[in-house]
Scaffold this motif. Structure first.
Motif, mmCIF file in Angstrom:
data_model
loop_
_atom_site.group_PDB
_atom_site.id
_atom_site.type_symbol
_atom_site.label_atom_id
_atom_site.label_comp_id
_atom_site.label_asym_id
_atom_site.label_seq_id
_atom_site.Cartn_x
_atom_site.Cartn_y
_atom_site.Cartn_z
ATOM 1 N N GLY A 143 40.161 4.471 26.591
ATOM 2 C CA GLY A 143 40.196 4.315 28.033
ATOM 3 C C GLY A 143 40.188 5.679 28.676
ATOM 4 N N VAL A 144 40.304 5.684 30.007
ATOM 5 C CA VAL A 144 40.289 6.929 30.777
ATOM 6 C C VAL A 144 41.524 6.966 31.665
ATOM 7 C CG1 VAL A 144 38.973 8.402 32.328
ATOM 8 C CG2 VAL A 144 37.787 6.744 30.883
ATOM 9 N N LEU A 145 42.205 8.110 31.678
ATOM 10 C CA LEU A 145 43.340 8.344 32.567
ATOM 11 C C LEU A 145 42.937 9.434 33.550
ATOM 12 C CD1 LEU A 145 46.335 7.982 33.367
ATOM 13 C CD2 LEU A 145 46.904 9.660 31.582
ATOM 14 N N LEU A 146 42.857 9.088 34.827
ATOM 15 C CA LEU A 146 42.502 10.040 35.884
ATOM 16 C C LEU A 146 43.764 10.405 36.645
ATOM 17 C CD1 LEU A 146 40.516 11.575 37.743
ATOM 18 C CD2 LEU A 146 40.123 9.414 38.950
ATOM 19 N N LEU A 147 44.090 11.687 36.696
ATOM 20 C CA LEU A 147 45.340 12.152 37.289
ATOM 21 C C LEU A 147 45.096 13.141 38.415
ATOM 22 C CD1 LEU A 147 47.339 12.821 33.991
ATOM 23 C CD2 LEU A 147 47.663 10.896 35.565
ATOM 24 N N GLY A 148 45.924 13.045 39.452
ATOM 25 C CA GLY A 148 45.894 13.980 40.563
ATOM 26 C C GLY A 148 47.197 14.755 40.657
ATOM 27 N N HIS A 149 47.202 15.829 41.405
ATOM 28 C CA HIS A 149 48.330 16.756 41.480
ATOM 29 C C HIS A 149 49.224 16.468 42.682
ATOM 30 C CE1 HIS A 149 46.160 18.717 44.746
ATOM 31 N NE2 HIS A 149 45.081 18.631 43.980
ATOM 32 N N GLY A 150 50.334 17.204 42.757
ATOM 33 C CA GLY A 150 51.242 17.113 43.885
ATOM 34 C C GLY A 150 50.721 17.856 45.095
ATOM 35 N N ALA A 151 51.437 17.741 46.215
ATOM 36 C CA ALA A 151 50.947 18.251 47.496
ATOM 37 C C ALA A 151 50.619 19.743 47.470
ATOM 38 C CB ALA A 151 51.972 17.956 48.588
ATOM 39 N N GLY A 152 51.545 20.560 46.986
ATOM 40 C CA GLY A 152 51.300 21.997 46.992
ATOM 41 C C GLY A 152 51.004 22.557 45.627
ATOM 42 N N GLY A 153 50.829 21.689 44.648
ATOM 43 C CA GLY A 153 50.632 22.139 43.277
ATOM 44 C C GLY A 153 49.212 21.986 42.801
ATOM 45 N N ASP A 154 49.067 21.993 41.485
ATOM 46 C CA ASP A 154 47.744 21.855 40.893
ATOM 47 C C ASP A 154 47.881 21.035 39.614
ATOM 48 O OD1 ASP A 154 45.003 22.167 40.427
ATOM 49 O OD2 ASP A 154 45.031 24.267 41.065
ATOM 50 N N THR B 180 41.410 18.104 41.121
ATOM 51 C CA THR B 180 42.025 18.975 42.118
ATOM 52 C C THR B 180 41.396 18.691 43.474
ATOM 53 O OG1 THR B 180 42.350 20.700 40.451
ATOM 54 C CG2 THR B 180 42.545 21.358 42.769
ATOM 55 N N GLN B 181 42.217 18.383 44.444
ATOM 56 C CA GLN B 181 41.742 18.027 45.777
ATOM 57 C C GLN B 181 41.059 19.222 46.466
ATOM 58 O OE1 GLN B 181 41.741 15.293 47.748
ATOM 59 N NE2 GLN B 181 42.913 13.825 46.506
ATOM 60 N N PRO B 182 40.099 18.951 47.355
ATOM 61 C CA PRO B 182 39.367 20.032 48.026
ATOM 62 C C PRO B 182 40.254 21.035 48.769
ATOM 63 C CG PRO B 182 38.191 17.979 48.307
ATOM 64 C CD PRO B 182 39.493 17.632 47.644
ATOM 65 N N TYR B 183 41.328 20.583 49.401
ATOM 66 C CA TYR B 183 42.153 21.527 50.145
ATOM 67 C C TYR B 183 42.797 22.559 49.226
ATOM 68 C CZ TYR B 183 46.610 19.262 48.828
ATOM 69 O OH TYR B 183 47.685 18.770 48.124
ATOM 70 N N ARG B 184 43.086 22.163 47.970
ATOM 71 C CA ARG B 184 43.655 23.115 47.016
ATOM 72 C C ARG B 184 42.568 24.045 46.473
ATOM 73 N NH1 ARG B 184 47.255 25.341 46.832
ATOM 74 N NH2 ARG B 184 47.989 25.302 44.686
ATOM 75 N N VAL B 185 41.377 23.503 46.238
ATOM 76 C CA VAL B 185 40.261 24.339 45.795
ATOM 77 C C VAL B 185 39.962 25.405 46.847
ATOM 78 C CG1 VAL B 185 37.793 24.347 45.241
ATOM 79 C CG2 VAL B 185 39.262 22.531 44.333
ATOM 80 N N SER C 245 53.680 12.850 42.436
ATOM 81 C CA SER C 245 54.080 12.963 43.837
ATOM 82 C C SER C 245 52.958 12.520 44.775
ATOM 83 C CB SER C 245 54.549 14.393 44.118
ATOM 84 O OG SER C 245 55.280 14.462 45.317
ATOM 85 N N SER C 246 52.393 13.424 45.568
ATOM 86 C CA SER C 246 51.318 13.048 46.476
ATOM 87 C C SER C 246 50.146 12.420 45.736
ATOM 88 C CB SER C 246 50.839 14.290 47.245
ATOM 89 O OG SER C 246 49.685 14.013 48.010
ATOM 90 N N GLY C 247 49.836 12.943 44.546
ATOM 91 C CA GLY C 247 48.750 12.368 43.756
ATOM 92 C C GLY C 247 49.032 10.942 43.332
ATOM 93 N N ALA C 248 50.306 10.623 43.095
ATOM 94 C CA ALA C 248 50.674 9.251 42.767
ATOM 95 C C ALA C 248 50.460 8.331 43.959
ATOM 96 C CB ALA C 248 52.127 9.196 42.306
ATOM 97 N N ALA D 15 57.004 10.995 39.485
ATOM 98 C CA ALA D 15 57.790 11.511 40.614
ATOM 99 C C ALA D 15 57.274 10.964 41.942
ATOM 100 C CB ALA D 15 57.793 13.043 40.616
ATOM 101 N N PHE D 16 57.169 9.651 42.034
ATOM 102 C CA PHE D 16 56.690 9.045 43.283
ATOM 103 C C PHE D 16 57.677 9.371 44.405
ATOM 104 C CE2 PHE D 16 56.132 5.893 46.540
ATOM 105 C CZ PHE D 16 54.754 5.729 46.602
ATOM 106 N N PRO D 17 57.198 9.941 45.525
ATOM 107 C CA PRO D 17 58.101 10.324 46.616
ATOM 108 C C PRO D 17 58.408 9.135 47.524
ATOM 109 C CG PRO D 17 55.878 11.024 47.136
ATOM 110 C CD PRO D 17 55.809 10.355 45.778
ATOM 111 N N VAL D 18 59.445 8.416 47.191
ATOM 112 C CA VAL D 18 59.773 7.203 47.934
ATOM 113 C C VAL D 18 60.056 7.511 49.398
ATOM 114 C CG1 VAL D 18 61.327 5.218 48.063
ATOM 115 C CG2 VAL D 18 60.711 6.170 45.838
#
Length: 211
Positions: free
Chosen positions: A33-44, A68-73, A113-116, A135-138
């Motif tokens: 399978g494939v696991l696609l992961l994103g980063h936290g708000a200010g991280g990478d 990696t989201q465009p704003y971080r790039v 976090s934000s990626g979640a 680390a879901f930010p409830v």
């Protein structure tokens, strides 16, 4: 495991992101399978918990894509609005689906976090079979009245949440289709990355076909 590529620019409707894809070693058999992961708000995507999960998933026969989201790039730390994050993520999902080696495989989406949050909001549109939320930010620290629990509750597929026992962003309750694993540490999940990775691998093993 096969080397993880240095990544490539990925055009999205809101700017260029970056996508890094790793494949398990061929001798492990067919990719499960494939696991696609994103980063936290200010991280990478080099956050310790994401790296540990990536390595463990690859060792278990699961391909891993890190976005990696465009704003971080572009070098910004402040996150883009949710609609822009979701649009960029949709482009990453589509790109993964076009890869010949990954086409037709079950997709698990997630991030920290934000990626979640992005993964939860878009899971249905992505056709994901499950979500991994690290680390879901409830809620913002000290502001439990500002809840994002609705984003978790709306996910139509199984969800794994891995949360630090001292996470100032709160802890979601377990639910019929939501498993919550509590590990040592805080929102960074740096304290015991092995426990984080182990929880994710166990979750993937229950969902994905054996190699």
């Amino acid at each position: 495991m096969a080397p993880v590529s240095a990544g490539r620019r990925l055009a999205t409707p809101v700017g260029d992101g970056r996508l890094v894809i790793g494949l398990p070693e061929a001798e492990r058999g067919p990719v499960r399978g494939v696991l696609l992961l994103g980063h936290g708000a200010g991280g990478d995507v080099d956050a310790p918990d994401l790296v540990a999960v990536r390595d463990a998933a690859l060792a278990g026969g699961v391909a891993v894509a890190l976005f990696t989201q465009p704003y971080r790039v572009a070098g910004r730390r402040a996150p883009a609005p949710a609609r822009q994050l979701d649009a960029a993520w949709a482009a990453a999902v589509a790109s993964v689906g076009r890869r010949r080696a990954l086409r037709g495989l079950p997709l698990v989406v997630g991030g920290r976090s934000s990626g979640a949050r992005v993964a939860c909001r878009t899971a249905a549109a992505a056709g994901a079979v499950a979500v991994v939320a690290l680390a879901f930010p409830v809620h913002p620290p000290g502001r439990p009245e500002v809840s994002r629990l609705d984003e978790l509750d709306a996910v139509p597929v199984p969800v794994l949440v891995v949360q630090g026992v001292r996470d100032a962003f709160g802890r979601p309750p377990a639910a019929p289709a939501r498993e919550v694993v509590v590990v040592a540490g805080d929102h960074s999940l740096r304290r015991d990355t092995a426990a984080v990775a182990d929880a994710v691998v166990r979750f993937l093993d229950r969902l994905l076909p054996a190699a």
